[in-house]
Design a protein around this motif. Sequence first.
Motif, PDB file in Angstrom:
ATOM      1  N   VAL A 164       5.623 -56.487  35.379  1.00  0.00           N
ATOM      2  CA  VAL A 164       4.496 -55.709  34.886  1.00  0.00           C
ATOM      3  C   VAL A 164       4.610 -54.302  35.464  1.00  0.00           C
ATOM      4  O   VAL A 164       4.966 -54.123  36.634  1.00  0.00           O
ATOM      5  CB  VAL A 164       3.159 -56.361  35.305  1.00  0.00           C
ATOM      6  CG1 VAL A 164       1.983 -55.478  34.936  1.00  0.00           C
ATOM      7  CG2 VAL A 164       3.024 -57.728  34.669  1.00  0.00           C
ATOM      8  N   ASP A 165       4.339 -53.292  34.671  1.00  0.00           N
ATOM      9  CA  ASP A 165       4.442 -51.912  35.133  1.00  0.00           C
ATOM     10  C   ASP A 165       3.214 -51.568  35.970  1.00  0.00           C
ATOM     11  O   ASP A 165       2.285 -50.904  35.511  1.00  0.00           O
ATOM     12  CB  ASP A 165       4.572 -50.964  33.939  1.00  0.00           C
ATOM     13  CG  ASP A 165       4.814 -49.520  34.376  1.00  0.00           C
ATOM     14  OD1 ASP A 165       5.395 -49.323  35.462  1.00  0.00           O
ATOM     15  OD2 ASP A 165       4.429 -48.601  33.632  1.00  0.00           O
ATOM     16  N   ASP A 166       3.244 -52.041  37.217  1.00  0.00           N
ATOM     17  CA  ASP A 166       2.090 -51.887  38.091  1.00  0.00           C
ATOM     18  C   ASP A 166       2.571 -51.802  39.530  1.00  0.00           C
ATOM     19  O   ASP A 166       3.682 -52.228  39.857  1.00  0.00           O
ATOM     20  CB  ASP A 166       1.150 -53.093  37.924  1.00  0.00           C
ATOM     21  CG  ASP A 166      -0.229 -52.866  38.503  1.00  0.00           C
ATOM     22  OD1 ASP A 166      -0.532 -51.722  38.892  1.00  0.00           O
ATOM     23  OD2 ASP A 166      -1.007 -53.838  38.565  1.00  0.00           O
ATOM     24  N   ILE A 167       1.729 -51.251  40.387  1.00  0.00           N
ATOM     25  CA  ILE A 167       2.003 -51.225  41.823  1.00  0.00           C
ATOM     26  C   ILE A 167       1.848 -52.631  42.384  1.00  0.00           C
ATOM     27  O   ILE A 167       0.918 -53.358  42.026  1.00  0.00           O
ATOM     28  CB  ILE A 167       1.044 -50.243  42.524  1.00  0.00           C
ATOM     29  CG1 ILE A 167       1.356 -48.803  42.108  1.00  0.00           C
ATOM     30  CG2 ILE A 167       1.119 -50.394  44.036  1.00  0.00           C
ATOM     31  CD1 ILE A 167       0.320 -47.807  42.551  1.00  0.00           C
ATOM     32  N   HIS A 168       2.758 -53.019  43.268  1.00  0.00           N
ATOM     33  CA  HIS A 168       2.663 -54.297  43.965  1.00  0.00           C
ATOM     34  C   HIS A 168       2.311 -54.016  45.423  1.00  0.00           C
ATOM     35  O   HIS A 168       3.078 -53.379  46.145  1.00  0.00           O
ATOM     36  CB  HIS A 168       3.987 -55.065  43.882  1.00  0.00           C
ATOM     37  CG  HIS A 168       4.332 -55.519  42.507  1.00  0.00           C
ATOM     38  ND1 HIS A 168       3.797 -56.661  41.934  1.00  0.00           N
ATOM     39  CD2 HIS A 168       5.154 -54.988  41.568  1.00  0.00           C
ATOM     40  CE1 HIS A 168       4.271 -56.816  40.721  1.00  0.00           C
ATOM     41  NE2 HIS A 168       5.097 -55.816  40.467  1.00  0.00           N
ATOM     42  N   TRP A 169       1.148 -54.503  45.832  1.00  0.00           N
ATOM     43  CA  TRP A 169       0.673 -54.281  47.198  1.00  0.00           C
ATOM     44  C   TRP A 169       1.122 -55.420  48.109  1.00  0.00           C
ATOM     45  O   TRP A 169       1.072 -56.586  47.725  1.00  0.00           O
ATOM     46  CB  TRP A 169      -0.847 -54.189  47.230  1.00  0.00           C
ATOM     47  CG  TRP A 169      -1.382 -52.989  46.514  1.00  0.00           C
ATOM     48  CD1 TRP A 169      -1.894 -52.942  45.254  1.00  0.00           C
ATOM     49  CD2 TRP A 169      -1.459 -51.659  47.022  1.00  0.00           C
ATOM     50  NE1 TRP A 169      -2.286 -51.661  44.931  1.00  0.00           N
ATOM     51  CE2 TRP A 169      -2.030 -50.849  46.011  1.00  0.00           C
ATOM     52  CE3 TRP A 169      -1.112 -51.066  48.245  1.00  0.00           C
ATOM     53  CZ2 TRP A 169      -2.250 -49.489  46.184  1.00  0.00           C
ATOM     54  CZ3 TRP A 169      -1.325 -49.715  48.412  1.00  0.00           C
ATOM     55  CH2 TRP A 169      -1.886 -48.936  47.394  1.00  0.00           C
ATOM     56  N   PHE A 170       1.526 -55.072  49.309  1.00  0.00           N
ATOM     57  CA  PHE A 170       1.838 -56.060  50.335  1.00  0.00           C
ATOM     58  C   PHE A 170       0.630 -56.148  51.257  1.00  0.00           C
ATOM     59  O   PHE A 170       0.321 -55.211  51.995  1.00  0.00           O
ATOM     60  CB  PHE A 170       3.109 -55.675  51.095  1.00  0.00           C
ATOM     61  CG  PHE A 170       4.339 -55.869  50.269  1.00  0.00           C
ATOM     62  CD1 PHE A 170       5.108 -57.020  50.396  1.00  0.00           C
ATOM     63  CD2 PHE A 170       4.711 -54.925  49.321  1.00  0.00           C
ATOM     64  CE1 PHE A 170       6.231 -57.216  49.613  1.00  0.00           C
ATOM     65  CE2 PHE A 170       5.835 -55.110  48.535  1.00  0.00           C
ATOM     66  CZ  PHE A 170       6.599 -56.256  48.675  1.00  0.00           C
ATOM     67  N   GLY A 171      -0.072 -57.262  51.188  1.00  0.00           N
ATOM     68  CA  GLY A 171      -1.367 -57.379  51.826  1.00  0.00           C
ATOM     69  C   GLY A 171      -2.440 -57.186  50.765  1.00  0.00           C
ATOM     70  O   GLY A 171      -2.187 -57.274  49.566  1.00  0.00           O
TER      71      GLY A 171
END
Length: 217
Positions: free
Chosen positions: A48-55
């Motif tokens: 998906v063209d989206d930011i992936h957050w860690f946490g």
Amino acid sequence: MDFGRARQAMVDGQLRPAGITEAKLLSRFATVPRERFVPDHRESLAYVDDIHWFGRAGASRFMPATVVLARLLRLAEIGESDTVLDLGATTGYATAVIAGLAAAVTGLESEPDLAARGQRLLSELELSNASMSSGDLAQVASDRFSVIFVQGMLDTVPAAFLGLLKEGGRLVALVRNGPVGLASVMVKMGGHVTARTEFNAFLPPLPGMQREEEFVF
């Protein structure tokens, strides 16, 4: 889930419509398994063209959305003789993409656990010209790079970053302009730096750059 098909759909449905036409860059995005670099619970959403957050969402460490990442990498014009520093590397996805374009790439990540995961993934993918470091700029200060690629928005470009550029080298980053960033290319020639801007985009800010008047990562 057929991740290979998802990768190709990302290339055809996201990157090409965004004007990414360079064959080698598209090939890298079609090859590197993004699902292995995202947070574990986001595997099915890796393309998906989206930011992936860690946490939690809005935490300091993230992977950029694919189209923004690709457009910035396109600006860097990375070639097979380039040595690259990838700042804000997180788990090393962009580092792995760059490895297929450059002579060598070092990913620098502030969070030791993420950097360790990135190094493991780079090794598993047998990318011998790519490595991950954890900590601040002191970890790489003995080197100079022909390209510095910044994964995160900057208020200004620190002199410490520019100091790591070789003569003729270039730095690509988003520099804040109100709520968005200007995609900027800075070139070091004759000890001077010239800059140009190309497009507006958004990334979250690059965290932890300054502490006790030292730019760190």
